[in-house]
Design a protein around this motif. Sequence first.
Motif, PDB file in Angstrom:
ATOM      1  N   ALA A  37      -4.403   6.141  -3.032  1.00  0.00           N
ATOM      2  CA  ALA A  37      -2.892   6.038  -3.158  1.00  0.00           C
ATOM      3  C   ALA A  37      -2.354   7.520  -2.747  1.00  0.00           C
ATOM      4  CB  ALA A  37      -2.370   5.436  -4.468  1.00  0.00           C
ATOM      5  N   ALA A  38      -1.177   7.317  -2.090  1.00  0.00           N
ATOM      6  CA  ALA A  38      -0.299   8.575  -1.848  1.00  0.00           C
ATOM      7  C   ALA A  38       1.124   8.552  -2.124  1.00  0.00           C
ATOM      8  CB  ALA A  38      -0.471   8.968  -0.048  1.00  0.00           C
ATOM      9  N   GLY A  39       1.629   9.460  -3.100  1.00  0.00           N
ATOM     10  CA  GLY A  39       2.941   9.360  -3.482  1.00  0.00           C
ATOM     11  C   GLY A  39       3.912   9.804  -2.327  1.00  0.00           C
ATOM     12  N   GLU A 121      -2.055   3.900  -8.211  1.00  0.00           N
ATOM     13  CA  GLU A 121      -0.727   4.242  -7.730  1.00  0.00           C
ATOM     14  C   GLU A 121      -0.015   4.963  -8.669  1.00  0.00           C
ATOM     15  OE1 GLU A 121      -2.315   1.332  -8.225  1.00  0.00           O
ATOM     16  OE2 GLU A 121      -2.242  -0.163  -6.699  1.00  0.00           O
ATOM     17  N   GLN A 122      -0.052   4.961  -9.984  1.00  0.00           N
ATOM     18  CA  GLN A 122       0.546   5.640 -10.947  1.00  0.00           C
ATOM     19  C   GLN A 122       0.265   7.268 -11.236  1.00  0.00           C
ATOM     20  OE1 GLN A 122      -0.872   2.835 -11.829  1.00  0.00           O
ATOM     21  NE2 GLN A 122       1.261   1.687 -12.071  1.00  0.00           N
ATOM     22  N   ALA A 123      -1.154   7.186 -10.850  1.00  0.00           N
ATOM     23  CA  ALA A 123      -1.612   8.833 -10.705  1.00  0.00           C
ATOM     24  C   ALA A 123      -0.929   9.436  -9.366  1.00  0.00           C
ATOM     25  CB  ALA A 123      -3.274   8.562 -10.516  1.00  0.00           C
ATOM     26  N   ALA A 124      -1.023   8.760  -8.263  1.00  0.00           N
ATOM     27  CA  ALA A 124      -0.434   9.159  -7.096  1.00  0.00           C
ATOM     28  C   ALA A 124       1.070   9.499  -6.875  1.00  0.00           C
ATOM     29  CB  ALA A 124      -0.745   8.364  -5.789  1.00  0.00           C
ATOM     30  N   ALA A 288       7.455   0.365  -5.747  1.00  0.00           N
ATOM     31  CA  ALA A 288       6.853  -0.584  -4.461  1.00  0.00           C
ATOM     32  C   ALA A 288       5.652   0.087  -3.951  1.00  0.00           C
ATOM     33  CB  ALA A 288       8.022  -0.913  -3.692  1.00  0.00           C
ATOM     34  N   THR A 289       4.883  -0.567  -3.537  1.00  0.00           N
ATOM     35  CA  THR A 289       3.816   0.055  -2.757  1.00  0.00           C
ATOM     36  C   THR A 289       3.809  -0.351  -1.306  1.00  0.00           C
ATOM     37  OG1 THR A 289       2.128  -1.781  -3.338  1.00  0.00           O
ATOM     38  CG2 THR A 289       2.153   0.036  -4.754  1.00  0.00           C
ATOM     39  N   PHE A 290       3.326   0.218  -0.299  1.00  0.00           N
ATOM     40  CA  PHE A 290       3.151  -0.225   0.984  1.00  0.00           C
ATOM     41  C   PHE A 290       1.894   0.244   1.820  1.00  0.00           C
ATOM     42  CE2 PHE A 290       7.562   0.541   0.075  1.00  0.00           C
ATOM     43  CZ  PHE A 290       8.483  -0.144   0.928  1.00  0.00           C
ATOM     44  N   PRO A 291       1.470  -0.446   2.368  1.00  0.00           N
ATOM     45  CA  PRO A 291       0.199  -0.291   3.366  1.00  0.00           C
ATOM     46  C   PRO A 291       0.530   1.002   4.365  1.00  0.00           C
ATOM     47  CG  PRO A 291       0.493  -2.331   3.597  1.00  0.00           C
ATOM     48  CD  PRO A 291       1.852  -2.053   2.913  1.00  0.00           C
ATOM     49  N   LEU A 292      -0.476   2.027   4.501  1.00  0.00           N
ATOM     50  CA  LEU A 292      -0.303   3.191   5.198  1.00  0.00           C
ATOM     51  C   LEU A 292       0.546   2.947   6.556  1.00  0.00           C
ATOM     52  CD1 LEU A 292      -1.031   6.188   4.904  1.00  0.00           C
ATOM     53  CD2 LEU A 292      -2.925   5.774   6.444  1.00  0.00           C
ATOM     54  N   GLU A 293       0.353   1.663   7.119  1.00  0.00           N
ATOM     55  CA  GLU A 293       0.892   1.039   8.426  1.00  0.00           C
ATOM     56  C   GLU A 293       2.362   0.885   8.288  1.00  0.00           C
ATOM     57  OE1 GLU A 293      -3.472   1.299   8.890  1.00  0.00           O
ATOM     58  OE2 GLU A 293      -2.281   0.377   7.300  1.00  0.00           O
ATOM     59  N   GLU A 294       2.664   0.726   7.185  1.00  0.00           N
ATOM     60  CA  GLU A 294       4.232   0.417   6.887  1.00  0.00           C
ATOM     61  C   GLU A 294       4.899   1.539   6.398  1.00  0.00           C
ATOM     62  OE1 GLU A 294       4.624  -3.198   4.737  1.00  0.00           O
ATOM     63  OE2 GLU A 294       3.189  -4.148   5.896  1.00  0.00           O
ATOM     64  N   VAL A 295       4.361   2.868   6.691  1.00  0.00           N
ATOM     65  CA  VAL A 295       5.023   4.114   6.071  1.00  0.00           C
ATOM     66  C   VAL A 295       6.418   4.044   6.518  1.00  0.00           C
ATOM     67  CG1 VAL A 295       4.248   5.344   8.153  1.00  0.00           C
ATOM     68  CG2 VAL A 295       5.039   6.563   6.069  1.00  0.00           C
ATOM     69  N   ALA A 296       6.986   3.953   7.666  1.00  0.00           N
ATOM     70  CA  ALA A 296       8.456   3.648   8.196  1.00  0.00           C
ATOM     71  C   ALA A 296       9.210   2.744   7.215  1.00  0.00           C
ATOM     72  CB  ALA A 296       8.481   3.332   9.590  1.00  0.00           C
ATOM     73  N   ALA A 297       8.633   1.771   6.645  1.00  0.00           N
ATOM     74  CA  ALA A 297       9.564   0.975   5.983  1.00  0.00           C
ATOM     75  C   ALA A 297       9.507   1.470   4.575  1.00  0.00           C
ATOM     76  CB  ALA A 297       8.720  -0.396   5.707  1.00  0.00           C
ATOM     77  N   ALA A 298       8.730   2.107   4.037  1.00  0.00           N
ATOM     78  CA  ALA A 298       8.582   2.991   2.744  1.00  0.00           C
ATOM     79  C   ALA A 298       9.641   3.962   2.867  1.00  0.00           C
ATOM     80  CB  ALA A 298       7.291   3.425   2.574  1.00  0.00           C
ATOM     81  N   HIS A 299       9.702   4.872   4.107  1.00  0.00           N
ATOM     82  CA  HIS A 299      10.675   5.989   3.893  1.00  0.00           C
ATOM     83  C   HIS A 299      11.902   5.409   3.915  1.00  0.00           C
ATOM     84  CE1 HIS A 299       8.335   9.565   5.014  1.00  0.00           C
ATOM     85  NE2 HIS A 299       7.595   8.759   4.191  1.00  0.00           N
ATOM     86  N   ARG A 300      12.235   4.122   4.927  1.00  0.00           N
ATOM     87  CA  ARG A 300      13.514   3.396   4.904  1.00  0.00           C
ATOM     88  C   ARG A 300      14.062   3.290   3.574  1.00  0.00           C
ATOM     89  NH1 ARG A 300      11.188   0.971   9.780  1.00  0.00           N
ATOM     90  NH2 ARG A 300      12.204   2.149  11.664  1.00  0.00           N
ATOM     91  N   GLN A 301      13.181   2.487   2.791  1.00  0.00           N
ATOM     92  CA  GLN A 301      13.593   2.115   1.281  1.00  0.00           C
ATOM     93  C   GLN A 301      13.857   3.610   0.576  1.00  0.00           C
ATOM     94  OE1 GLN A 301      11.206  -0.803  -0.445  1.00  0.00           O
ATOM     95  NE2 GLN A 301      11.702  -0.026  -2.737  1.00  0.00           N
ATOM     96  N   VAL A 312       4.779   4.259  -3.236  1.00  0.00           N
ATOM     97  CA  VAL A 312       3.589   4.673  -2.962  1.00  0.00           C
ATOM     98  C   VAL A 312       2.793   4.156  -1.785  1.00  0.00           C
ATOM     99  CG1 VAL A 312       1.421   4.737  -4.316  1.00  0.00           C
ATOM    100  CG2 VAL A 312       3.228   5.108  -5.627  1.00  0.00           C
ATOM    101  N   LEU A 313       2.152   4.713  -0.937  1.00  0.00           N
ATOM    102  CA  LEU A 313       1.344   4.256   0.121  1.00  0.00           C
ATOM    103  C   LEU A 313      -0.095   3.962  -0.393  1.00  0.00           C
ATOM    104  CD1 LEU A 313       2.686   6.700   3.139  1.00  0.00           C
ATOM    105  CD2 LEU A 313       3.370   4.417   2.486  1.00  0.00           C
ATOM    106  N   LEU A 314      -0.528   2.944   0.253  1.00  0.00           N
ATOM    107  CA  LEU A 314      -2.066   2.373   0.055  1.00  0.00           C
ATOM    108  C   LEU A 314      -2.786   2.522   1.203  1.00  0.00           C
ATOM    109  CD1 LEU A 314      -1.406  -0.436  -2.417  1.00  0.00           C
ATOM    110  CD2 LEU A 314      -1.702   1.833  -3.113  1.00  0.00           C
ATOM    111  N   PRO A 315      -3.688   3.395   1.382  1.00  0.00           N
ATOM    112  CA  PRO A 315      -4.407   3.633   2.793  1.00  0.00           C
ATOM    113  C   PRO A 315      -5.347   2.297   2.838  1.00  0.00           C
ATOM    114  CG  PRO A 315      -4.384   5.644   1.617  1.00  0.00           C
ATOM    115  CD  PRO A 315      -3.998   4.752   0.779  1.00  0.00           C
TER     116      PRO A 315
END
Length: 315
Positions: A37-39, A121-124, A288-301, A312-315
């Motif tokens: 997981a990546a914060g 996820e929490q750790a990241a 919320a968590t997002f797959p790595l490929e949905e990084v743009a959606a995570a950033h928009r949120q 958090v991103l999940l590779p």
Amino acid sequence: MTRVVLATAYGGPEVLTVVDQPVGDPGPGQARVEVRAAGVNPADWKSYTGAFGTDPGQLPRRLGYEVSGVVTAVGPDAAGPAGPLSVGDEVIAFRVSGGYAAELVVPASALVPKPGSLGWEQAAGLMLTGATAVHALTATGVGEGDTVLVHGAAGGVGLMAVQLAALRGARVIGTVGSDGADLVRRFGAEPVRYGDGLADRVRELAPDGVDAALDLVGTDEAVDVSLQLVADRQRIATIAAFGRAGSEGIKALGAGPGADPGTELRDAARLDLAEAAGAGRLEVVVAATFPLEEVAAAHRQGMAGHTHGKLVLLP
């Protein structure tokens, strides 16, 4: 090869892409980590939106400062703050460069043990917000019996600051929007709605005064209200309003111009943060968590500014 996120230009989240890059082997004092997981943090999007400059020599650039994962290889003399590292160790990595990845090589000094009771996820999502909150509370001297005003109490750093201030024995008043009050209250703070009349609402809650204030949002309201309520300007800190900090004589903390980065203090906080989270005294709220490929959606949120807790991103 491993999947990594790159910003290929300066702009909005549309400049982000996921590509394959070699991961390499760890050298002396390094370890390779399989990322679970990546914060996600505001500093990530500020690095490509122009907030930190638009030097074309910095492109393409990788993103991500904190991850959780499993050590897959170690180089010679690979030891972290808790001691030597071994393949199979579950770790939290902070501060790293390029953490939005499926696997990466990091300095061993960035790795602390992940408590078994703490989810990936929490750790990241623990370290950047937690270390920032520790820095802010330490810089303003918040302790037993203090009343502290936390602006942006339902955000990632805010929720950490609320909990850590309460653990220090302080009374916490936290500013929230329309839907953050219950969450802030759950962690022992007294929520107060931001907006017109904020200073008066805080005075009603704390007629004996406010000892310290943390601006975690960077708005003029947060700075102005803090200045109205806190007598000692050295007990007001901001992690975002760097221009106002210089003109008003309050403390600027973090990566902004003229700010105190607090690197040693933040690094020293990592083991304590992990221990507190593992013991259940500190909770990482994952919004919320997002797959790595949905990084743009995570950033928009995240850029919309109304997230309660961590993305958090999940590779």
